[in-house]
Design a protein around this motif. Structure first.
Motif, mmCIF file in Angstrom:
data_model
loop_
_atom_site.group_PDB
_atom_site.id
_atom_site.type_symbol
_atom_site.label_atom_id
_atom_site.label_comp_id
_atom_site.label_asym_id
_atom_site.label_seq_id
_atom_site.Cartn_x
_atom_site.Cartn_y
_atom_site.Cartn_z
ATOM 1 N N HIS A 468 27.568 85.555 12.912
ATOM 2 C CA HIS A 468 28.837 85.330 12.227
ATOM 3 C C HIS A 468 29.295 83.881 12.415
ATOM 4 O O HIS A 468 29.819 83.269 11.470
ATOM 5 N N HIS A 469 29.085 83.329 13.607
ATOM 6 C CA HIS A 469 29.478 81.942 13.856
ATOM 7 C C HIS A 469 28.644 80.968 13.025
ATOM 8 O O HIS A 469 29.153 79.960 12.530
ATOM 9 N N HIS A 470 27.350 81.253 12.878
ATOM 10 C CA HIS A 470 26.448 80.353 12.140
ATOM 11 C C HIS A 470 26.378 80.689 10.645
ATOM 12 O O HIS A 470 25.557 80.082 9.938
ATOM 13 N N HIS A 471 27.202 81.655 10.164
ATOM 14 C CA HIS A 471 27.146 82.093 8.760
ATOM 15 C C HIS A 471 25.741 82.586 8.407
ATOM 16 O O HIS A 471 25.205 82.288 7.338
ATOM 17 N N ALA A 472 25.156 83.324 9.326
ATOM 18 C CA ALA A 472 23.788 83.807 9.160
ATOM 19 C C ALA A 472 23.791 85.334 9.251
ATOM 20 O O ALA A 472 24.843 85.989 9.274
ATOM 21 N N LEU A 473 22.592 85.925 9.290
ATOM 22 C CA LEU A 473 22.420 87.365 9.424
ATOM 23 C C LEU A 473 21.620 87.676 10.680
ATOM 24 O O LEU A 473 20.749 86.892 11.081
ATOM 25 N N PRO A 474 21.871 88.816 11.328
ATOM 26 C CA PRO A 474 21.068 89.196 12.504
ATOM 27 C C PRO A 474 19.695 89.709 12.093
ATOM 28 O O PRO A 474 19.561 90.411 11.080
ATOM 29 N N LEU A 475 18.694 89.353 12.877
ATOM 30 C CA LEU A 475 17.319 89.768 12.602
ATOM 31 C C LEU A 475 16.754 90.419 13.864
ATOM 32 O O LEU A 475 16.697 89.793 14.925
ATOM 33 N N SER A 476 16.330 91.673 13.743
ATOM 34 C CA SER A 476 15.716 92.387 14.859
ATOM 35 C C SER A 476 14.201 92.261 14.771
ATOM 36 O O SER A 476 13.609 92.549 13.719
ATOM 37 N N ILE A 477 13.582 91.805 15.866
ATOM 38 C CA ILE A 477 12.129 91.618 15.915
ATOM 39 C C ILE A 477 11.552 92.596 16.931
ATOM 40 O O ILE A 477 12.010 92.658 18.077
#
Length: 709
Positions: A468-477
């Motif tokens: 949310h801080h980086h305007h990105a999405l979480p990615l689970s690996i």
């Protein structure tokens, strides 16, 4: 005096009275101790002698030497020495060689004109070489006691103690070589020059290794102990065992003790509780040590030494001063070091007497010991009486004495004028992240590696907050392994379901990626392929105090983004966040994570600056101002609490704050294996000792600008 108890009472009583009298005359206490021993010894009332009470109290002298050497190691803090490490090495080497050369030439010249003129030229050369080698030594005990008495600390004082430690190491190696040359010139059996050099290097290296291992054992022991009595008891046991082991192996207890203190003070925890406990315990031991040293001095040695003794004393002073001046000039040391350091190297005692004993035992050199012994003892008498005065003068000239703020009681206090915590914003539930809205055009991902079901939800929440801080999405690996068949879509969805629920509860979609590779390789490949802003990983279940974890170490070495390690103890909450740090640059490493928490959760942030326990009031005030300016520029609207603490043990200071916080955020370092083994990691030590949720941010390595790989 056959009564040992009465002798102890007399030595302690007369020693402390003489020290008080010396203080009234503005003299160092060590001068009073030595003069008291001189009055009680064969040159005075004859109540103390080496043949009587001295031998019965020899264990006190061995204990005192180990404690003194350990105390010197506390002042050899590599980070504080910094650029002065080159000066320590240069001054230590040049002053040692200059002293040996000046004393050898002076004795060779005077011996040809004095009563030893009947000696052959070769015998005079042997005598000059032996005295030149012995003259290189300095008494660390007298130097350290004066430094402590004046509460001196700072880079110049640390340089002085480093030069003393290095000078004695050089003296041990040089003496072994000179002894071999002297035996060959005298016609006795001896090893080759190369063998003598290797023997000296072996003694130094093994002594340093033994001391370093002792320091690591002390560090491991102190982590389990919290009471002062337990710390002192365990520390003394380990230090005395180290001293006995070095004596058994014919190594140097002085070098081992210095290495132990140096290894302990340079650990990331910077635990000085044992040093403080030893400082409170050792005064009676040091009184006995220096009073006995004075009792062993015989003024008759001054008469027996004759002109050779006078030349030895004068040339040694000239060699120490000129060598220190030249070494300081060659290394561009400050003017204060150049002009005054040499006079602080005049004291000479235990190490020199030990070298005399080696000369007495060397085959073929017995005739020379009859001259060397009274000459060196005469030098010891003069240097032990007048040397501490010169050390005190030098330390005062350095301007690093802080007698008034040694124990100011100002440790760990809240900064005056810090604003009170702001009340929670209306309608906002703090402590747990609430539902958020992803950016319309997401910019990249924040990856996290999911391995254990017990921590995957915490990892997912941390990664979503950062995303949310980086305007990105979480990615689970998830790394499935090289020889694993790729599961079908239904099975993959089931595997990702725990983190899917946590991320969706925060209002975000979850990206997933299953990698058919081993753990570290798969994480690195997926992270770099997706150009992740950060990688969030769980702490390993077992954290070694000395050795790096293979997976974490490999990942941190190979990814180009920050790595955030999540150590979960209980429920994920972040209403009250503690941010401990040692150096200001660590704040920039954790800043993105703190900004993310401040934006999403709005916690109360406590910034705890852990400073050295011997920091002066000026240094504490400067740190307060710098911390306030940094916080004002970055967290103006956040609930912030400032705290500066002069810490005796960094992990203990963090432990004391745990009851009022539910999350620790701190910076870590990417360390090679040897550095990790020697210096440790404050973040890993905190994770081992503190039962609290912890986020450890490890910054990426700095790559050259033209490195495109």
């Amino acid at each position: 005096m056959p009564n040992l108890t009465l002798a102890l009472a007399l030595l302690l009583g007369v020693g402390i009275l003489a020290a008080k009298a010396a203080q009234l005359l503005r003299l160092p206490s060590v001068t009073g101790y030595i003069l008291a021993g001189l009055a009680l010894g064969p040159s005075g009332f004859g109540l103390v002698s080496a043949e009587g009470i001295g031998h019965q109290l020899s264990h006190f002298t061995q204990m005192a030497l180990m404690l003194i050497a350990f105390g010197i190691g506390e002042h050899i803090e590599l980070r504080r020495l910094g650029a002065m490490a080159r000066q320590v090495a240069g001054i230590g080497l040049v002053q040692s060689l200059a002293t040996c050369l000046v004393v050898a030439l002076g004795v060779l010249l005077v011996a040809g004109m004095a009563g030893t003129a009947a000696m052959s030229w070769e015998n005079r050369l042997i005598l000059a070489l032996l005295l030149g080698a012995v003259a290189m030594t300095t008494a660390p005990a007298a130097v350290l006691l004066v430094v402590r008495e004046q509460f001196a600390r700072g880079p110049l004082t640390a340089t002085l103690l480093g030069v003393v430690a290095m000078g004695d190491g050089i003296a041990i190696v040089s003496f072994g070589m000179v002894l071999s040359v002297a035996q060959q010139l005298a016609g006795g059996e001896s090893a080759s020059y190369g063998a003598a050099l290797l023997a000296g290097l072996r003694e130094i290296s093994l002594s340093l290794v033994c001391g370093a291992v002792t320091g690591l054992l002390l560090d491991l022991s102190l982590r389990k102990l919290h009471r002062g009595g337990e710390i002192l008891t365990a520390g003394l046991a380990i230090l005395l065992l180290c001293g006995e082991l070095t004596k058994y192996l014919h190594l140097s207890p002085l070098l081992a003790g210095m290495a132990a203190g140096c290894a302990l003070i340079n650990r990331s925890e910077r635990d000085v509780r044992l040093f403080r406990a030893v400082n409170a315990f050792e005064p009676p031991v040091l009184v006995l040590f220096f009073t006995l040293a004075g009792g062993h001095l015989d003024l008759a040695a001054l008469r027996a030494a004759g002109w050779v003794g006078l030349a030895y004393v004068a040339c040694r002073v000239a060699g120490k001063y000129s060598g220190s001046w030249l070494g300081a000039r060659l290394t561009n040391a400050p003017t204060l070091l150049r002009n005054h350091l040499g006079l602080a190297l005049i004291p000479q005692a235990g190490v020199a007497i030990g070298l005399i004993l080696l000369i007495n035992e060397a085959p073929g050199l017995a005739p020379f010991s009859d001259i060397v012994t009274p000459v060196v003892l005469a030098g010891v008498v003069v240097s032990e009486i007048f040397g501490p005065l010169l050390v005190r003068r030098t330390v005062l000239r350095f301007g690093e004495c802080h007698p008034l703020d040694d124990d100011s009681g100002q440790r760990g206090r809240q900064v005056p004028g810090s604003p009170p915590p702001r009340p929670s914003r209306s309608g906002l539930v703090t402590g747990l992240p609430q539902a958020m809205h992803p950016a319309g055009r997401p910019d990249g991902v924040v990856a996290f590696g999911a391995r254990r079901e017990s921590t995957v939800q915490g990892l997912a929440r941390v990664a979503t907050i950062l995303a949310h801080h980086h305007h990105a999405l979480p990615l689970s690996i998830r790394a499935l392994g090289k020889h694993t068949l790729r599961p079908d879509d239904t099975e993959l969805a089931a595997r990702f379901s725990p983190e899917q629920e946590s991320v969706q509860a925060l209002g975000y979609p979850l990206l997933t990626e299953a990698v058919l590779d081993e753990g570290a390789s798969g994480l690195v490949a997926a992270t770099e392929y997706n150009a992740a802003h950060a990688l969030v990983l769980g702490f390993p279940t077992h954290i070694s105090p000395l050795l790096p974890h293979p997976l974490i170490d490999r990942v941190c070495r190979n990814v180009l983004c920050p790595v955030v390690l999540w150590h979960q103890v209980g429920e994920f909450r972040c209403d009250r966040v503690l941010v401990p740090y040692v150096h200001a640059e660590e704040l920039e490493i954790v800043l993105p994570l703190l900004e993310a928490l401040a934006t999403v959760v709005h916690p109360r942030l406590t910034f705890l600056h852990l400073m050295s326990s011997d920091s002066s009031e000026e240094e504490l005030e400067q740190a307060r101002d710098e911390q306030a300016r940094w916080l004002y520029a970055r967290f103006l609207d956040a609930r912030v609490r400032q705290r500066i603490e002069a810490s005796d043990c960094r992990t203990e200071s963090i432990r004391r704050e745990l009851y009022r916080h539910d999350l620790i955020v701190m910076a870590g370092q990417r360390q090679p294996g040897l550095a990790r083994f020697l210096f440790g990691s404050l973040g890993l030590a905190t994770a081992r000792s503190c039962r609290c949720n912890l986020l450890l941010v490890i910054a990426p390595e700095r790559r050259p600008a033209n490195d495109k790989d």
